[in-house]
Design a protein around this motif. Sequence first.
Motif, short mmCIF file in Angstrom:
data_model
loop_
_atom_site.label_atom_id
_atom_site.label_comp_id
_atom_site.label_asym_id
_atom_site.label_seq_id
_atom_site.Cartn_x
_atom_site.Cartn_y
_atom_site.Cartn_z
N LEU A 159 0.85 -1.18 0.00
CA LEU A 159 0.00 0.00 0.00
C LEU A 159 0.88 1.23 0.00
O LEU A 159 1.85 1.32 0.77
CB LEU A 159 -0.89 0.02 1.25
N TYR A 160 0.56 2.19 -0.86
CA TYR A 160 1.27 3.47 -0.88
C TYR A 160 0.38 4.48 -0.19
O TYR A 160 -0.74 4.75 -0.64
CB TYR A 160 1.58 3.88 -2.31
N ASP A 173 3.88 -2.90 3.49
CA ASP A 173 3.56 -4.25 3.04
C ASP A 173 2.68 -4.92 4.09
O ASP A 173 3.05 -4.99 5.27
CB ASP A 173 4.83 -5.06 2.84
N VAL A 174 1.52 -5.41 3.66
CA VAL A 174 0.59 -6.07 4.57
C VAL A 174 0.17 -7.39 3.95
O VAL A 174 0.33 -7.61 2.74
CB VAL A 174 -0.66 -5.20 4.84
N TRP A 195 11.57 1.64 13.78
CA TRP A 195 12.17 0.30 13.85
C TRP A 195 11.52 -0.67 12.87
O TRP A 195 12.08 -1.72 12.55
CB TRP A 195 12.08 -0.25 15.28
N ARG A 196 10.35 -0.30 12.36
CA ARG A 196 9.69 -1.15 11.36
C ARG A 196 10.11 -0.79 9.94
O ARG A 196 9.76 -1.50 8.99
CB ARG A 196 8.17 -0.99 11.45
N THR A 197 10.82 0.32 9.75
CA THR A 197 11.06 0.84 8.41
C THR A 197 12.35 0.31 7.81
O THR A 197 13.29 -0.07 8.50
CB THR A 197 11.12 2.38 8.42
N ASP A 211 7.31 -2.72 6.98
CA ASP A 211 6.92 -4.11 6.86
C ASP A 211 5.90 -4.45 7.94
O ASP A 211 6.24 -4.56 9.12
CB ASP A 211 8.14 -5.03 6.97
N LEU A 212 4.64 -4.62 7.54
CA LEU A 212 3.57 -4.95 8.49
C LEU A 212 3.02 -6.34 8.21
O LEU A 212 1.91 -6.68 8.65
CB LEU A 212 2.44 -3.91 8.41
#
Length: 215
Positions: A159-160, A173-174, A195-197, A211-212
Amino acid sequence: MSEETEEIEELQADIAGLLLHLVYAPLVDDQHVRGVLPAPSAVAAVRVAVGDHGECTPDRLTAYEIPLRQGDELLTAHDVVGILRSAHTGTHIYPRSRVGSTMGITLLRVDPTTFEAAPFTPDDWSFTLMKCLAYPSTEERPAVRLRGFLFMEQGPLRLYLDSEDVSGVIAADVRPGGALTALLAALPSLLGEEWRTSDGVDDPHCRYLVDLTGW
């Protein structure tokens, strides 16, 4: 942010929303929309990836870059659909300067003046009407706004997104399914969790990637 940049961003978001149904309904024949990419910030354009239903392999997709400005006027989301249908129908010769690639996908840069836009279909208009009724617009900008999407290999959906709290376009990203309501509610804060990036070095359509897929 300049007024012109804001207009382009809003139009990209409108196009992403309008093309959602063409993931499932064919764009032309058996071809479906497999991605809508907000072009890099220096380009006032949108990129639409097209391929077979359910296709995610980059070398089996074709992306069309459509400029959103024609002279002094902005195209509408409906204009983009018509140009996209025309560009993907029949045989068209693109000079080498208009052929490239992005993320492993062949990229064709469309000159809208060389195409006669295909007419909007009754199904397109019906979808637009029902979408407006089901999701009425509000004066307030949503906390997170969809600017585009791309079906990735191995299952993730990219998703953007943009938001008022984080500048630029952020990719997330899911994995579709599961607790979607909870994910949608949490997205505004998740986009800013460093920390997720990771740098979106392989994706020129975003500032960075979140990143999800394991969320």
